[in-house]
Design a protein around this motif. Sequence first.
Motif, PDB file in Angstrom:
ATOM      1  N   LEU A  24       1.189  -1.274  -0.232  1.00  0.00           N
ATOM      2  CA  LEU A  24       0.165  -0.438   0.537  1.00  0.00           C
ATOM      3  C   LEU A  24       0.717   1.109   0.059  1.00  0.00           C
ATOM      4  N   SER A  25       0.153   1.777  -0.791  1.00  0.00           N
ATOM      5  CA  SER A  25       1.334   3.789  -0.787  1.00  0.00           C
ATOM      6  C   SER A  25       0.082   4.053  -1.743  1.00  0.00           C
ATOM      7  N   VAL A  26       0.678   5.514  -1.799  1.00  0.00           N
ATOM      8  CA  VAL A  26       0.053   6.823  -2.486  1.00  0.00           C
ATOM      9  C   VAL A  26      -0.262   6.271  -3.996  1.00  0.00           C
ATOM     10  N   ALA A  27       0.231   4.751  -4.124  1.00  0.00           N
ATOM     11  CA  ALA A  27       0.025   5.313  -6.069  1.00  0.00           C
ATOM     12  C   ALA A  27      -1.195   4.183  -5.635  1.00  0.00           C
ATOM     13  N   SER A  28      -1.521   3.357  -4.818  1.00  0.00           N
ATOM     14  CA  SER A  28      -2.153   2.118  -5.628  1.00  0.00           C
ATOM     15  C   SER A  28      -3.443   2.321  -5.229  1.00  0.00           C
ATOM     16  N   THR A  29      -4.351   1.899  -6.646  1.00  0.00           N
ATOM     17  CA  THR A  29      -5.236   1.480  -6.574  1.00  0.00           C
ATOM     18  C   THR A  29      -5.931   1.378  -5.465  1.00  0.00           C
ATOM     19  N   VAL A  30      -7.220   2.528  -4.281  1.00  0.00           N
ATOM     20  CA  VAL A  30      -8.086   1.973  -3.242  1.00  0.00           C
ATOM     21  C   VAL A  30      -9.582   1.446  -4.223  1.00  0.00           C
ATOM     22  N   ILE A  31      -9.896   0.324  -2.986  1.00  0.00           N
ATOM     23  CA  ILE A  31     -11.296   0.462  -3.317  1.00  0.00           C
ATOM     24  C   ILE A  31     -12.520   0.111  -3.013  1.00  0.00           C
TER      25      ILE A  31
END
Length: 273
Positions: free
Chosen positions: A164-171
């Motif tokens: 998980l990072s600022v570049a992740s896609t969250v659902i």
Amino acid sequence: MQALAALKKASSLSAAAATLGVTRSALSHRIAELERQLGVVLVRQSGRCAVLTDDAQSLLMVMGNALDRIEAAVAPLRRRRGQLRISTVATFASLWLIPRLADWQQQHPNIELAISTTTRVLDLAAEDIDCAIRHGLGDWHDLSATLLFHETLVPVARPDLADLSVASTVIRARSRFSDWTRWWRATCKTGEPPIRSVVVETRAQAMDAALAGAGVAMMDEAYARPHIAAGRLRLHGRATELPEGYFLVTTQEEKPRSASVRQLAAWLEHQVA
């Protein structure tokens, strides 16, 4: 109409009557009454077989699957002996209760569960519902609420996704849209959750999206645990416990619970443990 539909499938009055649980004579009377009301012939004899006329075929074609839909709507309203009626919310049913039903059936083969899902307020004293499983703080007026487990929030995703990072896609689930912000603040993270997102309607859909590799979903650890154990998902952060939880809700204790509700309560507690 039900008699015609049964006859179409069975091709004989006797077989159709057996399907409907009536006598051959009673079935013939039903069809004759419908013919009288419509003023057309619906069934004719062809040797030993009863054959639907073109008018009957047309009538059934126009009806389509309306009879099946009516039956599907009516069947759950029929209270069968040994049936225990539970109301709960859809996500809890899909992700926690239903996957455990095989164990219930093995332990209690004579008690049939009828599960309905709704978020509306129920009147357990007046409605034909034996008990409910609800999410909240457990402080419902004039009801007895037994805590099953406190809710937790934890980010999960497929093992092949990056951390998980600022570049992740969250659902995100619309029904629980603030969960990401709530977890982010509870774990003392700086800034805001990742901006890039996939938005679905429910947490059950969020779970499906996470399993498909669409991103990182914020989930109750109780829902994700079986997938984590099987290696289909992995944790992307620590879990945080919320004050809310899932409760078995019944009428006040001075009104004794039925034996089947007591058995359900014991089974639920065992499943939680």
